[in-house]
Design an enzyme around this catalytic site. Structure first.
Site, PDB file in Angstrom:
ATOM      1  N   ASN A  46       0.837  -1.208   0.000  1.00 23.93           N
ATOM      2  CA  ASN A  46       0.000   0.000   0.000  1.00 23.93           C
ATOM      3  C   ASN A  46       0.868   1.253   0.000  1.00 23.93           C
ATOM      4  O   ASN A  46       0.348   2.370   0.002  1.00 23.93           O
ATOM      5  CB  ASN A  46      -0.936   0.023   1.218  1.00 23.93           C
ATOM      6  CG  ASN A  46      -0.182   0.186   2.531  1.00 23.93           C
ATOM      7  OD1 ASN A  46       0.933  -0.343   2.677  1.00 23.93           O
ATOM      8  ND2 ASN A  46      -0.769   0.895   3.496  1.00 23.93           N
ATOM      9  N   ASP A  48       2.812  -6.741   2.422  1.00 22.76           N
ATOM     10  CA  ASP A  48       3.610  -5.641   2.972  1.00 22.76           C
ATOM     11  C   ASP A  48       2.737  -4.406   3.120  1.00 22.76           C
ATOM     12  O   ASP A  48       2.922  -3.397   2.439  1.00 22.76           O
ATOM     13  CB  ASP A  48       4.806  -5.368   2.051  1.00 22.76           C
ATOM     14  CG  ASP A  48       5.735  -4.299   2.603  1.00 22.76           C
ATOM     15  OD1 ASP A  48       5.718  -4.064   3.826  1.00 22.76           O
ATOM     16  OD2 ASP A  48       6.474  -3.687   1.802  1.00 22.76           O
ATOM     17  N   ILE A  49       1.750  -4.495   4.017  1.00 23.08           N
ATOM     18  CA  ILE A  49       0.888  -3.359   4.315  1.00 23.08           C
ATOM     19  C   ILE A  49       1.505  -2.613   5.501  1.00 23.08           C
ATOM     20  O   ILE A  49       1.695  -3.181   6.574  1.00 23.08           O
ATOM     21  CB  ILE A  49      -0.545  -3.819   4.643  1.00 23.08           C
ATOM     22  CG1 ILE A  49      -1.157  -4.523   3.436  1.00 23.08           C
ATOM     23  CG2 ILE A  49      -1.409  -2.629   5.063  1.00 23.08           C
ATOM     24  CD1 ILE A  49      -2.541  -5.092   3.686  1.00 23.08           C
ATOM     25  N   GLU A  50       1.812  -1.331   5.288  1.00 22.78           N
ATOM     26  CA  GLU A  50       2.496  -0.542   6.316  1.00 22.78           C
ATOM     27  C   GLU A  50       1.750   0.765   6.576  1.00 22.78           C
ATOM     28  O   GLU A  50       1.009   1.260   5.729  1.00 22.78           O
ATOM     29  CB  GLU A  50       3.937  -0.246   5.881  1.00 22.78           C
ATOM     30  CG  GLU A  50       4.785  -1.491   5.624  1.00 22.78           C
ATOM     31  CD  GLU A  50       6.221  -1.160   5.240  1.00 22.78           C
ATOM     32  OE1 GLU A  50       6.838  -0.334   5.943  1.00 22.78           O
ATOM     33  OE2 GLU A  50       6.721  -1.717   4.242  1.00 22.78           O
ATOM     34  N   GLY A  51       1.972   1.314   7.770  1.00 21.22           N
ATOM     35  CA  GLY A  51       1.422   2.622   8.105  1.00 21.22           C
ATOM     36  C   GLY A  51      -0.009   2.608   8.601  1.00 21.22           C
ATOM     37  O   GLY A  51      -0.587   3.666   8.860  1.00 21.22           O
TER      38      GLY A  51
END
Length: 541
Positions: A99, A135-138
């Site tokens: 994302n 790899d979903i970050e934040g």
């Protein structure tokens, strides 16, 4: 005092060269290794993988993006020819789903997680991919359960032979809130093949970030320990290394007004900056990370992509060879699955000369598995008392030099951070071991060939070795004891040191009944001797 026995068989050890193939082949007993593909165009992807010299099990390219509305977008970088070529090489292709720190995209994707999981499963099958790395970050901790459920759904919809893995924020401090709290390590481990811990960004790009390592060894290890303590099976833990550094301008903004506070840059750029501006690279012993310092003179500048570095003082924290090697010991230390890295195209070329070897505890190619001093060399190398003659060579049969002997004892006694008061030896100016030699001289461990010459490259003989250890330990000498060696005369300077080391059982005579005062020692001999005297050195550190 512990008695140490060392015989002529050690002294007579000759150099053996036992080279592994330059391109390692993976086996079930070897540690897992993966890396991400993000930088460069697809036309460079095969070249980037070629540079790893067969070190990868999985490559994770940027094929899957999450749109602002939470939908799956297949990026233009997906090429079936690349996937086919990786499969021919036995490398699995597991694209990462990103994302790109867009919180809204991440949340909307998780709100429609069932549909998204099915879309991803269909794409993996359609393009003959080997799974997905999420790899979903934040996204904050309020979406923790939705994230875990998304991973469960992926595992449900993907065939059993396809990988499901997760990139998770390092959490050495055990935070339960914020984006660190988004990742439920234990629950995720029920559904994934492994968790790729992003054990980097200890410092980050922000005025609020401390100036320091991207990933100190303490940060790296505590990130692994957190996963273990949360109950993640060790064979599902992958520790991620950074192939990039962070830079700070120490004396205000650039001429354009831009503040440089932790700006990320490729590790490949550091050497150019240091060389161009006469900088210096230092390994920080505490953090086992390196930093480069340099100054740009007035009227000069340097571009990093579109950022112009103008006159001033700079520091870059990054991981070079010794820092990476320190991290490559961690998987074996904790028994975890292996390593990952962010990202290809940012590592220096020589990284892959040693990466797989060190990851699998093969520190030196020329120390074969049945070498008589293999265990000694490994233990002394682990302690940092002796290092290799190259990134993957130890040269066990090479004659030990006077400089190497001085450096070894200074390291073993924990004195290497002392600053010498004077520099007495003229023939050590510019020598790699100048500082340690002068430390050893000032502490009375070694003497020169004359007041101003040390002969750093000269061989270290048995009598010099005896004198060196006697200077350190000051053993009591029984002068009433009969001297058994015809070639050791009482009038010579080395008589008492030799007798002291002999009476302690540290050095014995040769099979012909002589001592061999001028017989030279090898690096393997020194490693064995230092290993067997570990307790003695630790006592007086």
């Amino acid at each position: 005092m512990k008695k140490v026995r060392i015989f002529i068989m050690i002294i007579a050890t000759f150099a053996l060269t036992f080279l592994h193939q330059s391109t390692p082949s993976h086996s079930q007993n070897e540690k897992f290794n993966m890396s991400y593909l993000f930088f460069g165009s697809p036309s460079t992807y095969i070249t980037q993988v070629d540079k790893t010299k067969g070190s990868l099990d999985v490559v994770s390219p940027n094929y899957f993006d999450i749109t602002e509305t939470g939908d799956l977008a297949i990026t233009w970088k997906l090429q079936t020819s690349f996937i086919d070529e990786m499969h021919r090489r036995g490398i699995r292709v597991v694209p990462f789903l990103a994302n790109h720190w867009n919180k809204t995209a991440g949340k909307k994707a998780l709100d429609r997680r069932d549909e998204l999981a099915q879309e991803i499963a269909n794409a993996v099958i359609k393009y003959k991919l080997d799974g997905v790395n999420v790899d979903i970050e934040g996204v904050d901790s309020s979406y923790r359960s939705q994230h875990t459920d998304f991973i469960r759904l992926l595992r449900k919809y993907l065939p059993a032979d396809k990988e499901v893995s997760v990139a998770a924020a390092a959490n050495p401090n055990g935070w339960n809130t914020g984006w660190h709290g988004f990742y439920d390590y234990y629950e995720l481990s029920k559904y994934v093949d492994y968790i790729m811990i992003m054990a980097y960004d200890e410092s980050w790009e922000s005025p609020d970030s401390p100036i320091g390592p991207v990933s100190s060894i303490q940060f790296f290890e505590r990130s692994v320990q957190y996963a273990i303590n949360r109950g993640v099976p060790k064979d599902k833990i992958v520790a991620g290394l950074p192939f990039y550094g962070r830079m700070w301008k120490l004396d205000g903004p650039t001429a354009s007004g831009k503040s440089i506070t932790g700006m990320g840059l490729s590790s490949t750029r550091v050497e150019d900056l240091v060389d161009k501006f006469g900088g210096k690279v230092t390994l920080d012993d505490v953090t086992q990370s390196s930093f480069a310092t340099f100054s740009i003179p007035q009227g000069q500048s340097y571009f990093i992509n579109t950022t112009e570095l103008t006159a001033g003082n700079y520091i870059i924290w990054y991981d070079n060879e010794p820092a990476i090697k320190a991290k490559l010991r961690v998987p074996s230390k904790y028994g975890i699955k292996g390593t990952g890295s962010w990202a290809l195209n940012h590592e220096t070329p020589e990284t892959w000369d040693y990466y797989s070897l060190w990851l699998n505890s093969i520190f030196f190619r020329d120390v074969r598995s049945n070498h008589w001093a293999e265990a000694n060399i490994k233990r002394i190398s682990d302690l940092g008392w002796m290092t290799g003659t190259g990134s993957i060579t130890f040269s066990p049969g090479k004659t030990l030099t006077r400089a190497e002997g001085a450096v070894t004892i200074v390291r073993a006694l924990g004195k290497e951070n002392i600053t010498p008061k004077t520099y007495q030896f003229k023939d050590t100016e510019g020598h790699w071991a100048q500082k340690q030699i002068e430390i050893a001289r000032e502490l009375g461990y070694v003497t020169g060939k004359s007041p101003t010459t040390f002969d750093p490259s000269g061989p270290l003989t048995r009598e010099e070795l005896a004198k060196m250890f006697q200077n350190i330990f000051d053993y009591t000498v029984n002068l009433d004891m009969t001297n058994p060696f015809p070639d050791v005369v009482e009038e010579k300077w080395s008589y008492q040191p030799i007798m002291a080391l002999y009476q302690q059982g540290i050095l014995e005579g040769l099979p012909d009944g002589t001592f061999g005062p001028t017989v030279t020692s090898t690096r393997a001999v020194m490693a064995a001797l230092m290993d067997r005297m570990q307790d003695d050195f630790q006592l007086i550190r």
